[in-house]
Design a protein around this motif. Structure first.
Motif, PDB file in Angstrom:
ATOM      1  N   TYR A  21      30.909  34.345  46.464  1.00 12.33           N
ATOM      2  CA  TYR A  21      30.781  33.233  45.525  1.00 12.33           C
ATOM      3  C   TYR A  21      31.856  32.170  45.804  1.00 12.33           C
ATOM      4  O   TYR A  21      31.569  30.974  45.820  1.00 12.33           O
ATOM      5  N   TYR A  22      33.111  32.620  46.034  1.00 14.83           N
ATOM      6  CA  TYR A  22      34.191  31.655  46.282  1.00 14.83           C
ATOM      7  C   TYR A  22      33.898  30.847  47.542  1.00 14.83           C
ATOM      8  O   TYR A  22      34.132  29.640  47.584  1.00 14.83           O
ATOM      9  N   CYS A  23      33.358  31.521  48.583  1.00 14.60           N
ATOM     10  CA  CYS A  23      33.014  30.799  49.812  1.00 14.60           C
ATOM     11  C   CYS A  23      31.881  29.813  49.538  1.00 14.60           C
ATOM     12  O   CYS A  23      31.934  28.643  49.942  1.00 14.60           O
ATOM     13  N   PRO A  30      34.873  19.587  39.783  1.00 14.52           N
ATOM     14  CA  PRO A  30      35.119  20.235  38.491  1.00 14.52           C
ATOM     15  C   PRO A  30      33.887  20.175  37.596  1.00 14.52           C
ATOM     16  O   PRO A  30      33.027  19.321  37.747  1.00 14.52           O
ATOM     17  N   ARG A  31      33.853  21.083  36.646  1.00 11.98           N
ATOM     18  CA  ARG A  31      32.704  21.189  35.737  1.00 11.98           C
ATOM     19  C   ARG A  31      32.664  20.006  34.772  1.00 11.98           C
ATOM     20  O   ARG A  31      33.713  19.566  34.269  1.00 11.98           O
ATOM     21  N   PRO A  32      31.476  19.546  34.423  1.00 14.07           N
ATOM     22  CA  PRO A  32      31.364  18.479  33.416  1.00 14.07           C
ATOM     23  C   PRO A  32      32.049  18.836  32.101  1.00 14.07           C
ATOM     24  O   PRO A  32      32.612  17.957  31.436  1.00 14.07           O
ATOM     25  N   LEU A  55      40.194  30.609  32.019  1.00 12.94           N
ATOM     26  CA  LEU A  55      39.730  32.005  31.985  1.00 12.94           C
ATOM     27  C   LEU A  55      38.639  32.227  33.028  1.00 12.94           C
ATOM     28  O   LEU A  55      37.609  31.553  32.998  1.00 12.94           O
ATOM     29  N   GLY A  56      38.870  33.168  33.930  1.00 15.42           N
ATOM     30  CA  GLY A  56      37.928  33.379  35.030  1.00 15.42           C
ATOM     31  C   GLY A  56      37.981  32.184  35.958  1.00 15.42           C
ATOM     32  O   GLY A  56      36.967  31.579  36.286  1.00 15.42           O
ATOM     33  N   CYS A  57      39.207  31.864  36.382  1.00 15.18           N
ATOM     34  CA  CYS A  57      39.452  30.612  37.134  1.00 15.18           C
ATOM     35  C   CYS A  57      38.824  30.632  38.513  1.00 15.18           C
ATOM     36  O   CYS A  57      38.640  29.582  39.126  1.00 15.18           O
ATOM     37  N   LEU A  76      43.723  32.843  34.734  1.00 10.70           N
ATOM     38  CA  LEU A  76      43.469  34.287  34.699  1.00 10.70           C
ATOM     39  C   LEU A  76      42.190  34.623  35.449  1.00 10.70           C
ATOM     40  O   LEU A  76      41.152  33.973  35.250  1.00 10.70           O
ATOM     41  N   ASP A  77      42.260  35.646  36.291  1.00  8.06           N
ATOM     42  CA  ASP A  77      41.050  36.167  36.914  1.00  8.06           C
ATOM     43  C   ASP A  77      41.285  37.630  37.274  1.00  8.06           C
ATOM     44  O   ASP A  77      42.415  38.048  37.512  1.00  8.06           O
ATOM     45  N   SER A  78      40.196  38.378  37.302  1.00  7.10           N
ATOM     46  CA  SER A  78      40.303  39.801  37.650  1.00  7.10           C
ATOM     47  C   SER A  78      40.211  40.020  39.155  1.00  7.10           C
ATOM     48  O   SER A  78      40.345  41.147  39.616  1.00  7.10           O
ATOM     49  N   GLU A  79      39.972  38.940  39.907  1.00  8.45           N
ATOM     50  CA  GLU A  79      39.835  39.065  41.360  1.00  8.45           C
ATOM     51  C   GLU A  79      41.038  38.443  42.065  1.00  8.45           C
ATOM     52  O   GLU A  79      41.267  37.226  41.986  1.00  8.45           O
ATOM     53  N   ALA A  80      41.779  39.283  42.792  1.00 11.38           N
ATOM     54  CA  ALA A  80      42.954  38.792  43.506  1.00 11.38           C
ATOM     55  C   ALA A  80      42.579  37.737  44.546  1.00 11.38           C
ATOM     56  O   ALA A  80      43.337  36.790  44.790  1.00 11.38           O
ATOM     57  N   ARG A 104      42.237  41.129  33.223  1.00 18.56           N
ATOM     58  CA  ARG A 104      40.889  41.049  32.661  1.00 18.56           C
ATOM     59  C   ARG A 104      40.940  40.396  31.281  1.00 18.56           C
ATOM     60  O   ARG A 104      41.916  40.528  30.551  1.00 18.56           O
ATOM     61  N   PHE A 105      39.856  39.710  30.934  1.00 21.88           N
ATOM     62  CA  PHE A 105      39.763  39.095  29.598  1.00 21.88           C
ATOM     63  C   PHE A 105      40.041  40.123  28.515  1.00 21.88           C
ATOM     64  O   PHE A 105      40.632  39.824  27.486  1.00 21.88           O
ATOM     65  N   GLU A 106      39.540  41.338  28.767  1.00 23.17           N
ATOM     66  CA  GLU A 106      39.532  42.378  27.743  1.00 23.17           C
ATOM     67  C   GLU A 106      40.919  42.789  27.296  1.00 23.17           C
ATOM     68  O   GLU A 106      41.085  43.276  26.180  1.00 23.17           O
ATOM     69  N   ASP A 107      41.902  42.670  28.175  1.00 16.84           N
ATOM     70  CA  ASP A 107      43.204  43.243  27.816  1.00 16.84           C
ATOM     71  C   ASP A 107      44.381  42.349  28.190  1.00 16.84           C
ATOM     72  O   ASP A 107      45.488  42.843  28.406  1.00 16.84           O
ATOM     73  N   ALA A 118      36.812  27.778  30.181  1.00 18.43           N
ATOM     74  CA  ALA A 118      36.169  29.029  30.613  1.00 18.43           C
ATOM     75  C   ALA A 118      34.814  28.678  31.199  1.00 18.43           C
ATOM     76  O   ALA A 118      33.804  28.684  30.494  1.00 18.43           O
ATOM     77  N   SER A 119      34.803  28.353  32.480  1.00 15.51           N
ATOM     78  CA  SER A 119      33.578  27.882  33.123  1.00 15.51           C
ATOM     79  C   SER A 119      32.796  29.046  33.707  1.00 15.51           C
ATOM     80  O   SER A 119      33.258  29.716  34.637  1.00 15.51           O
ATOM     81  N   PHE A 120      31.615  29.280  33.156  1.00 17.94           N
ATOM     82  CA  PHE A 120      30.702  30.300  33.670  1.00 17.94           C
ATOM     83  C   PHE A 120      31.410  31.633  33.877  1.00 17.94           C
ATOM     84  O   PHE A 120      31.250  32.278  34.911  1.00 17.94           O
TER      85      PHE A 120
HETATM   86  C1  LIG Z   1      31.036  32.571  38.120  1.00 18.63           C
HETATM   87  S1  LIG Z   1      32.746  32.725  38.491  1.00 18.63           S
HETATM   88  C2  LIG Z   1      33.360  31.189  37.837  1.00 18.63           C
HETATM   89  C3  LIG Z   1      34.647  30.770  38.511  1.00 18.63           C
HETATM   90  C4  LIG Z   1      35.163  29.405  38.070  1.00 18.63           C
HETATM   91  N1  LIG Z   1      35.479  29.367  36.652  1.00 18.63           N
HETATM   92  C5  LIG Z   1      34.153  28.332  38.410  1.00 18.63           C
HETATM   93  O1  LIG Z   1      33.694  27.640  37.503  1.00 18.63           O
HETATM   94  O2  LIG Z   1      33.835  28.180  39.598  1.00 18.63           O
HETATM   95  C6  LIG Z   1      33.364  33.909  37.277  1.00 18.63           C
HETATM   96  C7  LIG Z   1      34.806  34.341  37.499  1.00 18.63           C
HETATM   97  O3  LIG Z   1      35.166  35.220  36.415  1.00 18.63           O
HETATM   98  C8  LIG Z   1      35.927  36.302  36.941  1.00 18.63           C
HETATM   99  N2  LIG Z   1      35.765  37.451  36.037  1.00 18.63           N
HETATM  100  C9  LIG Z   1      34.651  38.208  35.865  1.00 18.63           C
HETATM  101  N3  LIG Z   1      34.866  39.159  34.948  1.00 18.63           N
HETATM  102  C10 LIG Z   1      36.155  38.994  34.525  1.00 18.63           C
HETATM  103  C11 LIG Z   1      36.967  39.665  33.573  1.00 18.63           C
HETATM  104  N4  LIG Z   1      36.475  40.693  32.856  1.00 18.63           N
HETATM  105  N5  LIG Z   1      38.232  39.247  33.382  1.00 18.63           N
HETATM  106  C12 LIG Z   1      38.714  38.195  34.109  1.00 18.63           C
HETATM  107  N6  LIG Z   1      37.988  37.517  35.025  1.00 18.63           N
HETATM  108  C13 LIG Z   1      36.730  37.912  35.227  1.00 18.63           C
HETATM  109  C14 LIG Z   1      35.360  36.552  38.338  1.00 18.63           C
HETATM  110  O4  LIG Z   1      36.279  37.220  39.151  1.00 18.63           O
HETATM  111  C15 LIG Z   1      35.045  35.135  38.792  1.00 18.63           C
HETATM  112  O5  LIG Z   1      36.116  34.573  39.507  1.00 18.63           O
END
Ligand SMILES: C[S@@+](CC[C@H](N)C(=O)[O-])C[C@H]1O[C@@H](n2cnc3c(N)ncnc32)[C@H](O)[C@@H]1O
Length: 212
Positions: A21-23, A30-32, A55-57, A76-80, A104-107, A118-120
């Motif tokens: 996805y990142y690639c 940026p998002r609208p 959130l989920g950057c 914040l993101d769960s993916e290094a 993670r968002f959860e904790d 918090a985009s998508f």
């Molecule tokens: C669809 S991508 C969106 C990335 C970015 N916000 C954008 O608009 O391009 C969702 C992101 O949320 C992260 N993510 C998914 N579950 C997560 C969680 N439980 N806690 C933190 N990040 C999470 C993923 O690693 C991913 O980078």
């Protein structure tokens, strides 16, 4: 400004898919929803120097424009891998003010802030944890602060997945009770993700200002 860009989106799937996805989304604008929030702050003479929580950057599609605009960003993101890409690009551009948080968002408690973006991403929070996450967002935002982002609606294909959070229109109204809604757009469309997955999208695009 329409927020329709669902063909950009990925899946709530394992790490290797987020890397694809990142690639696939590298260099996209940026998002609208973010741009709308920044414009609203600008009309108030606010912005640069404020603290944004992203959130989920991911790899920084929104975090990088925020940094370029002079915001401090707690990302914040769960993916290094996403965070590493963001950090590399921020360093390459000499951007200051980034705090990259692997979690993670959860904790992960959120810092007090001016903007939660918090985009998508929030639909990847497991439903059992979503109420606490949303409450954390509301608490973190100062009065007059803003939320920008997307939530899934009940007719989205992913809403049937047990690990995915979605909200009905009534549920959305309840979530937004502590806010003044500045823009709300419902999108429903059939599309294909960057990973080639055909899906039905039902999305709420939200811009809201935390009430005083
Ligand atoms: C669809 S991508 C969106 C990335 C970015 N916000 C954008 O608009 O391009 C969702 C992101 O949320 C992260 N993510 C998914 N579950 C997560 C969680 N439980 N806690 C933190 N990040 C999470 C993923 O690693 C991913 O980078």
């Amino acid at each position: 400004m329409s927020d329709s860009e669902t063909s950009d989106e990925g899946a709530t799937t394992p790490s290797r898919d987020w890397q694809r996805y990142y690639c696939a989304t590298e260099g996209r604008p940026p998002r609208p929803t973010l741009l709308r929030a920044l414009a609203a702050f600008a009309r108030e003479g606010l912005g640069a120097g404020g603290l944004a929580v992203d959130l989920g950057c991911g790899s920084g599609r929104d975090a990088l424009p925020l940094l370029r605009a002079g915001w401090r960003v707690w990302a914040l993101d769960s993916e290094a891998e996403g965070l590493a890409r963001l950090q590399r690009q921020a360093a390459a551009e000499g951007l200051e003010g980034l705090t990259a948080v692997l979690g993670r968002f959860e904790d992960t408690p959120l810092p007090p802030c001016d903007l939660v973006n918090a985009s998508f991403s929030l639909f990847a929070c497991p439903p059992a944890h979503f109420p606490a996450l949303w409450s954390g967002i509301v608490t973190a935002l100062r009065p007059g602060g803003r939320f920008a982002g997307q939530l899934l609606g009940p007719r989205d294909s992913w809403a049937a997945r047990p690990e995915t959070s979605f909200v009905t229109r009534d549920g959305l109204d309840a979530l937004l009770a502590p806010f003044t809604v500045e823009h709300l757009e419902e999108e429903e469309t059939d599309s294909v993700t960057p990973m080639g997955e055909a899906k039905h999208w039902h999305i709420w695009h939200v811009n809201a200002r935390r009430s005083s």
